[in-house]
Design a protein around this motif. Sequence first.
Motif, PDB file in Angstrom:
ATOM      1  N   THR A  96      -7.435  -0.425  -6.501  1.00 53.66           N
ATOM      2  CA  THR A  96      -7.850   0.649  -5.688  1.00 53.66           C
ATOM      3  C   THR A  96      -9.114   0.503  -5.428  1.00 53.66           C
ATOM      4  O   THR A  96     -10.276   0.044  -6.260  1.00 53.66           O
ATOM      5  N   GLU A 120      -8.826  -0.294   2.720  1.00 52.17           N
ATOM      6  CA  GLU A 120      -7.548  -0.801   3.095  1.00 52.17           C
ATOM      7  C   GLU A 120      -6.864  -1.847   2.205  1.00 52.17           C
ATOM      8  O   GLU A 120      -5.701  -2.268   2.457  1.00 52.17           O
ATOM      9  N   ALA A 128       0.854  -1.156  -0.106  1.00 56.52           N
ATOM     10  CA  ALA A 128       0.019   0.039  -0.012  1.00 56.52           C
ATOM     11  C   ALA A 128       1.007   1.284  -0.060  1.00 56.52           C
ATOM     12  O   ALA A 128       2.003   1.359   0.323  1.00 56.52           O
ATOM     13  N   THR A 156      -6.597  -1.516  -0.988  1.00 53.94           N
ATOM     14  CA  THR A 156      -5.874  -0.774  -1.977  1.00 53.94           C
ATOM     15  C   THR A 156      -4.388  -0.916  -1.687  1.00 53.94           C
ATOM     16  O   THR A 156      -3.815  -0.501  -0.719  1.00 53.94           O
ATOM     17  N   ALA A 157      -3.806  -1.064  -3.120  1.00 55.10           N
ATOM     18  CA  ALA A 157      -2.340  -1.536  -3.027  1.00 55.10           C
ATOM     19  C   ALA A 157      -1.962  -2.074  -4.244  1.00 55.10           C
ATOM     20  O   ALA A 157      -2.797  -2.524  -5.176  1.00 55.10           O
TER      21      ALA A 157
END
Length: 124
Positions: free
Chosen positions: A121, A89, A40, A91-92
């Motif tokens: 995302t 959370e 992330a 998202t990475a």
Amino acid sequence: QVQLVESGGGLVQAGGSLRLSCVASGRTFSSYVSGWFRQAPGKEREFVAAISWNSASTYYAESVRGRFAISRDDAKQTVYLQMNFLKTEDTAVYYCAASRWVSSYGIENEYDYWGQGTHVTVSS
């Protein structure tokens, strides 16, 4: 040598699903342990999931257990990461990794081969 190429990332709303794919080329992939890691923004890369060479065992980070599922299709030399009930959370950048042998599935230094990553995302 093994080359790994990830795909399937994108933008999705929280609660949605995505399936990531990792296609391997080079050596016979069926004998390799495979894993997914993610990084992330502003954070260290972390373990997400792994699968043994024969699919007999799967391993998950606590943060994704019950929401993500790793699988492999050796005929297609592909490893998948099905991601459900996505959260912001999650998202990475997601990376696929492989190795002939690992002593600990969750340690990134154990993996010899890495893909370039695919962006995920999750919007609120």
